[in-house]
Motif scaffolding. Sequence first.
Motif, short mmCIF file in Angstrom:
data_model
loop_
_atom_site.label_atom_id
_atom_site.label_comp_id
_atom_site.label_asym_id
_atom_site.label_seq_id
_atom_site.Cartn_x
_atom_site.Cartn_y
_atom_site.Cartn_z
N PRO A 1 -10.16 1.08 -5.86
CA PRO A 1 -9.27 0.82 -7.00
C PRO A 1 -7.90 0.38 -6.49
O PRO A 1 -7.23 1.12 -5.76
CB PRO A 1 -9.21 2.18 -7.71
CG PRO A 1 -9.55 3.18 -6.65
CD PRO A 1 -10.43 2.50 -5.65
N VAL A 2 -7.49 -0.82 -6.84
CA VAL A 2 -6.22 -1.37 -6.37
C VAL A 2 -5.33 -1.67 -7.57
O VAL A 2 -5.83 -1.95 -8.68
CB VAL A 2 -6.44 -2.65 -5.54
CG1 VAL A 2 -7.26 -2.33 -4.30
CG2 VAL A 2 -7.12 -3.72 -6.36
N ILE B 1 -12.36 7.76 -2.35
CA ILE B 1 -11.62 6.54 -2.71
C ILE B 1 -12.53 5.32 -2.63
O ILE B 1 -12.57 4.50 -3.55
CB ILE B 1 -10.39 6.34 -1.82
CG1 ILE B 1 -9.44 7.54 -1.95
CG2 ILE B 1 -9.66 5.05 -2.19
CD1 ILE B 1 -8.87 7.73 -3.33
N SER B 2 -13.28 5.20 -1.55
CA SER B 2 -14.15 4.05 -1.33
C SER B 2 -15.47 4.24 -2.07
O SER B 2 -16.15 5.25 -1.89
CB SER B 2 -14.43 3.86 0.16
OG SER B 2 -13.22 3.73 0.88
N ARG C 1 -11.91 9.54 -20.47
CA ARG C 1 -10.97 8.43 -20.63
C ARG C 1 -11.43 7.25 -19.77
O ARG C 1 -11.56 7.39 -18.56
CB ARG C 1 -9.56 8.86 -20.23
CG ARG C 1 -8.50 7.79 -20.43
CD ARG C 1 -7.11 8.38 -20.27
NE ARG C 1 -6.91 8.92 -18.93
CZ ARG C 1 -6.41 8.20 -17.91
NH1 ARG C 1 -6.07 6.93 -18.07
NH2 ARG C 1 -6.23 8.78 -16.73
N ARG C 2 -11.68 6.12 -20.41
CA ARG C 2 -12.15 4.95 -19.69
C ARG C 2 -11.03 4.37 -18.84
O ARG C 2 -9.91 4.13 -19.33
CB ARG C 2 -12.68 3.91 -20.68
CG ARG C 2 -13.27 2.68 -20.00
CD ARG C 2 -14.02 1.85 -21.00
NE ARG C 2 -14.42 0.57 -20.43
CZ ARG C 2 -15.24 -0.28 -21.01
NH1 ARG C 2 -15.77 0.02 -22.19
NH2 ARG C 2 -15.56 -1.42 -20.45
N LEU C 3 -11.33 4.11 -17.56
CA LEU C 3 -10.35 3.58 -16.62
C LEU C 3 -10.49 2.09 -16.38
O LEU C 3 -9.66 1.51 -15.67
CB LEU C 3 -10.45 4.33 -15.28
CG LEU C 3 -10.17 5.84 -15.33
CD1 LEU C 3 -10.39 6.45 -13.96
CD2 LEU C 3 -8.77 6.10 -15.83
N GLY C 4 -11.50 1.47 -16.92
CA GLY C 4 -11.62 0.03 -16.75
C GLY C 4 -13.03 -0.38 -16.37
O GLY C 4 -13.90 0.44 -16.05
N GLN C 5 -13.23 -1.70 -16.43
CA GLN C 5 -14.53 -2.29 -16.13
C GLN C 5 -14.31 -3.64 -15.46
O GLN C 5 -13.38 -4.38 -15.83
CB GLN C 5 -15.33 -2.46 -17.41
CG GLN C 5 -16.66 -3.16 -17.26
CD GLN C 5 -17.39 -3.27 -18.58
OE1 GLN C 5 -17.96 -2.31 -19.08
NE2 GLN C 5 -17.38 -4.47 -19.16
N ARG D 1 -7.71 -1.50 -10.75
CA ARG D 1 -8.99 -2.13 -10.97
C ARG D 1 -9.80 -2.11 -9.68
O ARG D 1 -9.25 -2.26 -8.58
CB ARG D 1 -8.82 -3.58 -11.44
CG ARG D 1 -8.12 -3.70 -12.78
CD ARG D 1 -7.79 -5.15 -13.10
NE ARG D 1 -8.99 -5.98 -13.17
CZ ARG D 1 -9.72 -6.14 -14.26
NH1 ARG D 1 -9.38 -5.50 -15.39
NH2 ARG D 1 -10.78 -6.92 -14.27
N LEU D 2 -11.10 -1.93 -9.83
CA LEU D 2 -11.97 -1.95 -8.66
C LEU D 2 -12.03 -3.35 -8.08
O LEU D 2 -12.17 -4.34 -8.81
CB LEU D 2 -13.37 -1.47 -9.05
CG LEU D 2 -13.53 0.02 -9.35
CD1 LEU D 2 -14.91 0.31 -9.91
CD2 LEU D 2 -13.30 0.85 -8.09
N ARG D 3 -11.95 -3.43 -6.75
CA ARG D 3 -12.02 -4.72 -6.06
C ARG D 3 -12.83 -4.56 -4.78
O ARG D 3 -12.70 -3.55 -4.07
CB ARG D 3 -10.62 -5.23 -5.73
CG ARG D 3 -10.62 -6.57 -5.00
CD ARG D 3 -9.21 -7.06 -4.76
NE ARG D 3 -8.51 -7.30 -6.02
CZ ARG D 3 -7.23 -7.66 -6.09
NH1 ARG D 3 -6.51 -7.78 -4.98
NH2 ARG D 3 -6.67 -7.87 -7.27
N ARG D 4 -13.68 -5.54 -4.50
CA ARG D 4 -14.48 -5.48 -3.28
C ARG D 4 -13.58 -5.70 -2.07
O ARG D 4 -12.83 -6.67 -2.01
CB ARG D 4 -15.59 -6.54 -3.31
CG ARG D 4 -16.61 -6.33 -2.21
CD ARG D 4 -17.76 -7.31 -2.29
NE ARG D 4 -17.37 -8.62 -1.80
CZ ARG D 4 -18.22 -9.50 -1.28
NH1 ARG D 4 -19.51 -9.22 -1.23
NH2 ARG D 4 -17.79 -10.67 -0.87
N ILE D 5 -13.68 -4.79 -1.09
CA ILE D 5 -12.81 -4.83 0.09
C ILE D 5 -13.60 -5.12 1.36
O ILE D 5 -13.22 -5.99 2.14
CB ILE D 5 -12.04 -3.50 0.25
CG1 ILE D 5 -11.25 -3.19 -1.04
CG2 ILE D 5 -11.12 -3.57 1.45
CD1 ILE D 5 -10.18 -4.20 -1.36
#
Length: 355
Positions: free
Chosen positions: A299-300, A283-284, A259-263, A308-312
């Motif tokens: 993923p936030v 998680i990271s 199942r695709r979770l996003g891009q 969605r993945l975000r650079r932290i």
Amino acid sequence: MDHLLIRKVRRRDRIARWIITFGGILIVISVLGILLLIAEVALPLFAPATQQVVARFRAPSTAQPALAVGVDEYLETAYTLSPEGVFTFFDAHDGRTLRSEALARPAPAARVVAAEGTARLRYTLLWSDGTVTLERLVFRPVFDADSRRTIASTLERSARFAPEPGAAPTRLAVARAAGDEGAVLARLTADGRLRVTRQVVATSLLGESTTETHTLDVADLPDAPLSAMTLDSAGDTLYLGTADGRLARWDLREPGEARRLGQVQAFADGRAVTALTLLLGDISLAVGDERGGHATWFPVPAEDGTKRLRRIHPLQPHQAPVTRILATANNKALLSVSADGRLLYDYTTNQRHLL
């Protein structure tokens, strides 16, 4: 009579005063000692990290460069892995060879062409005939009759995935062991096909074990070439990086389903993602790119309710493309390697560059 009683009372008062005074001084000294001990332990935390050469020697010779190198948890036994599938163990202090052990080859002429190492001394090995194996190194202390300790090493094969007849050569392979329940393999072939194979071990009430294999081709892949790939420690989530700077992930928890979770577009300038790995806790996501940058992503929650993945945490950049990222087993630190041979050691939580 009263005079003797008064002298006796005064003498006891003096003794009590001496005891109380001595006890008070002893308590003050103890508190000061505790404070000094705390300061001695805490002060190095504020000093910059340092490194020193513990030993220098030539590793066991081999016809080709080693595919993997490491050291046990006790920092006493080092090892290398040769393309012939031989682990050579040697003393980490003086380089003395201890022993060698060859892995069981899937075919007589098969050689190891790629090795991906993860925490807990596990390796995904891609063999020249297309077989993928999941190997684990186990080190344990052994005591003799005189209580002298030595470190014993053993090799354990967690899983074996046979090559697919008629399939294109494997370009990338990542495998993970799901405890006693089986293993997961993500295999990217030279023609761009991504196939996920999950081995599920089922145990009956009589204690008999059977293995079921579920295989699927991941659909709806990014249209750009895939350049990096990794799995979490249980093989439940697949992360992909592309040559035009995109990150995508899939949920693989259900056998036979993806199942695709996003891009997300990680880099607006289209730089390629060159290295991926997950840090402790799964998680990271550490991401390295072709311009030497590396950072951690989470993923936030997004406005639509998904994540969605975000650079932290951006980290110290390299001067050349990042070729590999290694996560530590016990904290949030990571070691990144660039194409020019430079190694950086960073702590991701506070973005502190250590070495």
